[in-house]
Motif scaffolding. Structure first.
Motif, PDB file in Angstrom:
ATOM      1  N   LYS A  82       0.987  -1.190  -0.031  1.00  0.00           N
ATOM      2  CA  LYS A  82      -0.062   0.028   0.054  1.00  0.00           C
ATOM      3  C   LYS A  82       0.751   1.112  -0.095  1.00  0.00           C
ATOM      4  O   LYS A  82       0.531   2.180  -0.548  1.00  0.00           O
ATOM      5  N   ASP A  83       1.927   1.200   0.763  1.00  0.00           N
ATOM      6  CA  ASP A  83       2.837   2.402   0.908  1.00  0.00           C
ATOM      7  C   ASP A  83       3.659   2.615  -0.500  1.00  0.00           C
ATOM      8  O   ASP A  83       3.774   3.786  -1.127  1.00  0.00           O
ATOM      9  N   LEU A  84       4.036   1.410  -1.294  1.00  0.00           N
ATOM     10  CA  LEU A  84       4.567   1.666  -2.505  1.00  0.00           C
ATOM     11  C   LEU A  84       3.441   2.296  -3.331  1.00  0.00           C
ATOM     12  O   LEU A  84       3.889   2.795  -4.612  1.00  0.00           O
ATOM     13  N   ALA A  85       2.313   1.742  -3.333  1.00  0.00           N
ATOM     14  CA  ALA A  85       1.090   2.166  -4.293  1.00  0.00           C
ATOM     15  C   ALA A  85       1.201   3.567  -4.283  1.00  0.00           C
ATOM     16  O   ALA A  85       0.525   4.323  -5.287  1.00  0.00           O
ATOM     17  N   ILE A  86       1.484   4.412  -3.248  1.00  0.00           N
ATOM     18  CA  ILE A  86       1.396   5.806  -3.035  1.00  0.00           C
ATOM     19  C   ILE A  86       2.130   6.458  -4.421  1.00  0.00           C
ATOM     20  O   ILE A  86       1.708   7.535  -4.973  1.00  0.00           O
ATOM     21  N   GLY A  87       3.168   5.975  -4.662  1.00  0.00           N
ATOM     22  CA  GLY A  87       4.142   6.418  -5.726  1.00  0.00           C
ATOM     23  C   GLY A  87       3.611   5.684  -7.176  1.00  0.00           C
ATOM     24  O   GLY A  87       3.783   6.808  -8.092  1.00  0.00           O
ATOM     25  N   LEU A  88       2.726   4.953  -7.095  1.00  0.00           N
ATOM     26  CA  LEU A  88       1.851   4.743  -8.251  1.00  0.00           C
ATOM     27  C   LEU A  88       1.124   5.947  -8.901  1.00  0.00           C
ATOM     28  O   LEU A  88       0.487   5.935  -9.880  1.00  0.00           O
ATOM     29  N   ASN A  89       0.141   6.278  -7.732  1.00  0.00           N
ATOM     30  CA  ASN A  89      -0.840   7.126  -7.979  1.00  0.00           C
ATOM     31  C   ASN A  89      -0.683   8.569  -7.573  1.00  0.00           C
ATOM     32  O   ASN A  89      -1.442   9.564  -8.159  1.00  0.00           O
ATOM     33  N   TRP A  90       0.586   8.881  -7.007  1.00  0.00           N
ATOM     34  CA  TRP A  90       0.832  10.475  -6.852  1.00  0.00           C
ATOM     35  C   TRP A  90       2.261  10.660  -7.065  1.00  0.00           C
ATOM     36  O   TRP A  90       3.133  10.120  -7.070  1.00  0.00           O
ATOM     37  N   ALA A 159       7.252  -7.717 -10.010  1.00  0.00           N
ATOM     38  CA  ALA A 159       6.630  -6.010 -10.419  1.00  0.00           C
ATOM     39  C   ALA A 159       5.346  -6.550 -11.231  1.00  0.00           C
ATOM     40  O   ALA A 159       4.318  -5.732 -10.914  1.00  0.00           O
ATOM     41  N   MET A 160       5.125  -7.639 -11.716  1.00  0.00           N
ATOM     42  CA  MET A 160       3.693  -7.796 -12.360  1.00  0.00           C
ATOM     43  C   MET A 160       2.684  -8.146 -11.203  1.00  0.00           C
ATOM     44  O   MET A 160       1.613  -7.609 -11.290  1.00  0.00           O
ATOM     45  N   GLU A 161       3.217  -8.945 -10.109  1.00  0.00           N
ATOM     46  CA  GLU A 161       2.524  -9.255  -9.051  1.00  0.00           C
ATOM     47  C   GLU A 161       1.795  -8.002  -8.511  1.00  0.00           C
ATOM     48  O   GLU A 161       0.614  -7.638  -8.031  1.00  0.00           O
ATOM     49  N   HIS A 162       2.972  -6.960  -8.315  1.00  0.00           N
ATOM     50  CA  HIS A 162       2.502  -5.682  -7.483  1.00  0.00           C
ATOM     51  C   HIS A 162       1.590  -4.824  -8.090  1.00  0.00           C
ATOM     52  O   HIS A 162       0.584  -4.345  -7.593  1.00  0.00           O
ATOM     53  N   TYR A 163       1.925  -4.863  -9.442  1.00  0.00           N
ATOM     54  CA  TYR A 163       1.333  -3.933 -10.313  1.00  0.00           C
ATOM     55  C   TYR A 163      -0.398  -4.411 -10.355  1.00  0.00           C
ATOM     56  O   TYR A 163      -1.390  -3.936 -10.466  1.00  0.00           O
ATOM     57  N   SER A 164      -0.380  -5.697 -10.564  1.00  0.00           N
ATOM     58  CA  SER A 164      -1.592  -6.522 -10.557  1.00  0.00           C
ATOM     59  C   SER A 164      -2.705  -6.318  -9.344  1.00  0.00           C
ATOM     60  O   SER A 164      -3.761  -6.023  -9.403  1.00  0.00           O
ATOM     61  N   LEU A 165      -2.105  -6.565  -8.346  1.00  0.00           N
ATOM     62  CA  LEU A 165      -2.552  -6.284  -6.899  1.00  0.00           C
ATOM     63  C   LEU A 165      -3.258  -4.755  -6.617  1.00  0.00           C
ATOM     64  O   LEU A 165      -4.267  -4.543  -6.620  1.00  0.00           O
ATOM     65  N   ASN A 166      -2.217  -3.838  -6.937  1.00  0.00           N
ATOM     66  CA  ASN A 166      -2.538  -2.356  -6.913  1.00  0.00           C
ATOM     67  C   ASN A 166      -3.749  -1.888  -7.728  1.00  0.00           C
ATOM     68  O   ASN A 166      -4.419  -0.996  -7.548  1.00  0.00           O
ATOM     69  N   ASN A 168      -5.692  -3.941  -9.740  1.00  0.00           N
ATOM     70  CA  ASN A 168      -6.853  -4.968  -9.949  1.00  0.00           C
ATOM     71  C   ASN A 168      -6.760  -5.837 -11.282  1.00  0.00           C
ATOM     72  O   ASN A 168      -7.706  -5.863 -12.060  1.00  0.00           O
ATOM     73  N   LEU A 169      -5.512  -5.758 -11.895  1.00  0.00           N
ATOM     74  CA  LEU A 169      -5.144  -6.611 -13.280  1.00  0.00           C
ATOM     75  C   LEU A 169      -5.333  -7.858 -13.058  1.00  0.00           C
ATOM     76  O   LEU A 169      -4.987  -8.573 -12.283  1.00  0.00           O
ATOM     77  N   ASP A 170      -5.668  -8.534 -14.194  1.00  0.00           N
ATOM     78  CA  ASP A 170      -5.505  -9.784 -14.424  1.00  0.00           C
ATOM     79  C   ASP A 170      -3.984 -10.054 -14.897  1.00  0.00           C
ATOM     80  O   ASP A 170      -3.563  -9.846 -15.782  1.00  0.00           O
ATOM     81  N   LEU A 171      -3.726 -10.857 -13.830  1.00  0.00           N
ATOM     82  CA  LEU A 171      -2.095 -11.206 -13.744  1.00  0.00           C
ATOM     83  C   LEU A 171      -1.619 -11.972 -15.145  1.00  0.00           C
ATOM     84  O   LEU A 171      -0.837 -11.769 -15.754  1.00  0.00           O
ATOM     85  N   ASP A 172      -2.497 -13.007 -15.621  1.00  0.00           N
ATOM     86  CA  ASP A 172      -2.334 -13.768 -16.679  1.00  0.00           C
ATOM     87  C   ASP A 172      -2.339 -12.992 -17.957  1.00  0.00           C
ATOM     88  O   ASP A 172      -1.326 -12.898 -18.762  1.00  0.00           O
ATOM     89  N   PHE A 173      -3.223 -12.028 -18.155  1.00  0.00           N
ATOM     90  CA  PHE A 173      -3.383 -11.135 -19.038  1.00  0.00           C
ATOM     91  C   PHE A 173      -2.270 -10.157 -19.120  1.00  0.00           C
ATOM     92  O   PHE A 173      -1.600 -10.100 -20.258  1.00  0.00           O
TER      93      PHE A 173
END
Length: 212
Positions: A82-90, A159-166, A168-173
């Motif tokens: 959740k803390d790393l996601a701050i840098g994804l969104n702001w 990296a893919m898992e982190h972005y998929s969780l943050n 809500n992406l389909d990881l396989d896609f």
């Protein structure tokens, strides 16, 4: 080689954890009795560590210290998701000008960027070279880390898992998109996958065929 297992610690790191650079009040030895390794490619090593990283490292059932390091990084990425996601969104400027002052989000505005920086620094830190009795121990089987948007992940899978969780992406896609356009286009792949959150499998397959 003597019976000593404690690695040489550079003066400027004498109080730092080898895994994350936080203050080190503990140590970690590998291999250790809780996880027997019969094909470890290096001599037993003892590293300065913080308590949190030492606990995470003790749970890693792997065969060398560099794989232990990767396991600890995965733990830290999951802990700070959740803390790393701050840098994804702001950006820092956007957060400072978000207008949260005085409201229920005032605390978030005040501490969020600091927590993002703490998380990023711990995840990004790479321990100093491993030297035991003056002899450097090198990793001959280095697994390539993946760096994106200021964060170093142990692998592109993390990296893919982190972005998929943050997001809500389909990881396989996301994997299929990256297989088509390559890891160098990671940002493009994430943007594309965000367009298809909630899409049906057929819609995703059609989009992937047309995507380039």
């Amino acid at each position: 080689m003597s019976d000593n297992t404690y690695i040489d610690v550079p003066f400027n790191y004498r109080h730092h954890c080898w895994f994350c650079s936080e203050p080190a009040g503990h140590s970690f030895t590998f291999p250790h009795s809780a996880h027997l390794v019969f094909d470890c490619p290096h001599h037993p090593l003892t590293l300065p560590s913080c308590l949190e990283c030492a606990r995470a490292a003790n749970k890693a059932e792997v065969r060398n210290i560099w794989q232990v390091e990767q396991s600890v990084k995965v733990y830290l990425i999951n802990k700070y998701r959740k803390d790393l996601a701050i840098g994804l969104n702001w950006t820092e400027e956007e957060l400072a000008n978000s207008g949260f002052e005085g409201g229920s989000f005032a605390g978030f505005q005040k501490s969020a960027w600091f927590m993002y920086q703490v998380a990023k620094d711990r995840v990004n830190f790479r321990g100093w070279p491993l030297v035991l009795d003056g002899i450097e121990i090198t990793n001959e089987d280095i697994e390539r880390e993946f760096c994106f948007d200021g964060v170093s992940y142990p692998s592109i899978d993390q990296a893919m898992e982190h972005y998929s969780l943050n997001f809500n992406l389909d990881l396989d896609f996301l994997r299929r998109v990256l297989a088509k356009i390559g890891p160098q286009s990671f940002a493009k792949a994430v943007r594309f996958c965000r367009l298809y959150v909630g899409a049906t499998p057929n819609e995703k397959s059609l989009a992937l065929r047309e995507f380039s």
